[in-house]
Motif scaffolding. Structure first.
Motif, PDB file in Angstrom:
ATOM      1  N   GLY A  28     -16.680  -5.523 -25.104  1.00 13.69           N
ATOM      2  CA  GLY A  28     -16.418  -5.525 -26.531  1.00 13.69           C
ATOM      3  C   GLY A  28     -16.696  -4.157 -27.112  1.00 13.69           C
ATOM      4  N   PHE A  29     -16.065  -3.873 -28.228  1.00 10.23           N
ATOM      5  CA  PHE A  29     -16.254  -2.587 -28.904  1.00 10.23           C
ATOM      6  C   PHE A  29     -16.464  -2.854 -30.375  1.00 10.23           C
ATOM      7  CE2 PHE A  29     -14.391   0.946 -31.332  1.00 10.23           C
ATOM      8  CZ  PHE A  29     -15.231   1.964 -30.926  1.00 10.23           C
ATOM      9  N   ILE A  30     -17.519  -2.292 -30.934  1.00  7.08           N
ATOM     10  CA  ILE A  30     -17.801  -2.420 -32.363  1.00  7.08           C
ATOM     11  C   ILE A  30     -17.806  -1.026 -32.953  1.00  7.08           C
ATOM     12  CG2 ILE A  30     -19.417  -3.213 -34.122  1.00  7.08           C
ATOM     13  CD1 ILE A  30     -20.553  -5.151 -32.001  1.00  7.08           C
ATOM     14  N   GLU A  31     -16.860  -0.750 -33.829  1.00 10.77           N
ATOM     15  CA  GLU A  31     -16.839   0.560 -34.480  1.00 10.77           C
ATOM     16  C   GLU A  31     -17.676   0.498 -35.751  1.00 10.77           C
ATOM     17  OE1 GLU A  31     -12.669   1.115 -35.242  1.00 10.77           O
ATOM     18  OE2 GLU A  31     -12.796   0.158 -37.197  1.00 10.77           O
ATOM     19  N   ARG A  51     -10.190  -0.972 -21.806  1.00 12.51           N
ATOM     20  CA  ARG A  51      -9.630  -2.277 -22.158  1.00 12.51           C
ATOM     21  C   ARG A  51     -10.777  -3.141 -22.675  1.00 12.51           C
ATOM     22  NH1 ARG A  51      -5.786  -3.683 -17.008  1.00 12.51           N
ATOM     23  NH2 ARG A  51      -4.428  -1.892 -17.251  1.00 12.51           N
ATOM     24  N   PHE A  52     -10.618  -3.648 -23.874  1.00 16.35           N
ATOM     25  CA  PHE A  52     -11.642  -4.486 -24.469  1.00 16.35           C
ATOM     26  C   PHE A  52     -11.114  -5.894 -24.679  1.00 16.35           C
ATOM     27  CE2 PHE A  52     -13.014  -0.237 -25.806  1.00 16.35           C
ATOM     28  CZ  PHE A  52     -14.328  -0.269 -25.366  1.00 16.35           C
ATOM     29  N   THR A  53     -11.978  -6.859 -24.433  1.00  9.12           N
ATOM     30  CA  THR A  53     -11.650  -8.251 -24.685  1.00  9.12           C
ATOM     31  C   THR A  53     -11.705  -8.509 -26.180  1.00  9.12           C
ATOM     32  OG1 THR A  53     -12.715  -8.774 -22.585  1.00  9.12           O
ATOM     33  CG2 THR A  53     -12.263 -10.612 -24.051  1.00  9.12           C
ATOM     34  N   MET A  54     -12.609  -7.812 -26.870  1.00 16.08           N
ATOM     35  CA  MET A  54     -12.783  -7.994 -28.307  1.00 16.08           C
ATOM     36  C   MET A  54     -13.121  -6.667 -28.954  1.00 16.08           C
ATOM     37  SD  MET A  54     -15.604 -10.316 -30.242  1.00 16.08           S
ATOM     38  CE  MET A  54     -15.872 -10.107 -31.990  1.00 16.08           C
ATOM     39  N   ARG A  55     -12.567  -6.461 -30.122  1.00 23.85           N
ATOM     40  CA  ARG A  55     -12.912  -5.299 -30.943  1.00 23.85           C
ATOM     41  C   ARG A  55     -13.343  -5.795 -32.305  1.00 23.85           C
ATOM     42  NH1 ARG A  55      -9.800   0.015 -29.786  1.00 23.85           N
ATOM     43  NH2 ARG A  55      -9.200  -0.271 -27.629  1.00 23.85           N
ATOM     44  N   ALA A  56     -14.295  -5.090 -32.902  1.00 24.10           N
ATOM     45  CA  ALA A  56     -14.773  -5.460 -34.236  1.00 24.10           C
ATOM     46  C   ALA A  56     -15.042  -4.194 -35.030  1.00 24.10           C
ATOM     47  CB  ALA A  56     -16.036  -6.293 -34.137  1.00 24.10           C
ATOM     48  N   SER A  57     -14.944  -4.315 -36.328  1.00 23.91           N
ATOM     49  CA  SER A  57     -15.203  -3.206 -37.226  1.00 23.91           C
ATOM     50  C   SER A  57     -16.380  -3.597 -38.110  1.00 23.91           C
ATOM     51  CB  SER A  57     -13.959  -2.922 -38.068  1.00 23.91           C
ATOM     52  OG  SER A  57     -14.144  -1.777 -38.853  1.00 23.91           O
ATOM     53  N   LEU A  58     -17.326  -2.693 -38.238  1.00 26.27           N
ATOM     54  CA  LEU A  58     -18.547  -2.974 -38.974  1.00 26.27           C
ATOM     55  C   LEU A  58     -18.774  -1.878 -40.005  1.00 26.27           C
ATOM     56  CD1 LEU A  58     -20.999  -4.926 -38.933  1.00 26.27           C
ATOM     57  CD2 LEU A  58     -22.033  -3.430 -37.255  1.00 26.27           C
TER      58      LEU A  58
END
Length: 105
Positions: A28-31, A51-58
């Motif tokens: 996962g990646f959280i920006e 390659r990320f299964t999930m990305r999120a923005s914070l």
């Protein structure tokens, strides 16, 4: 915030642990959109290499564990459960020593 910072533990960096092949582990990646140390554009450029299964923005700064701990915990909670059904038992997984990976900026 500075008063809450402390040293990182050494043991997780040197102990052996069980891992699956890196390409099989969900990622996962959280920006952090308010980060003034690493711009959100640079964060996205670095993330585009994986390659990320999930990305999120914070909406957080460079230390989201201090500026948005609740939201960060929610995202991490979701990411931790991305692949629970495919977790391999310890006795069948490959034992490899932990190596610190180089940071690419």
């Amino acid at each position: 915030a500075t008063a809450r910072l402390c040293s990182d533990p050494l043991l997780p960096l040197i102990q052996r642990h069980t891992v699956r092949h890196p390409l099989l582990v969900p990622k996962g990646f959280i920006e952090s959109t308010r980060d003034r140390t690493i711009s959100v554009e640079h964060q996205r450029a670095m993330a585009s290499r994986c390659r990320f299964t999930m990305r999120a923005s914070l909406a957080a700064d460079h230390s989201p564990f201090l500026s948005a701990p609740g939201e960060l915990a929610e995202h991490l909670h979701v990411m931790a459960r991305l692949d629970e059904s495919n977790v391999e038992p310890t006795d069948q997984a490959e034992q490899v020593p932990h190596k610190r990976l180089p940071t690419v900026i």
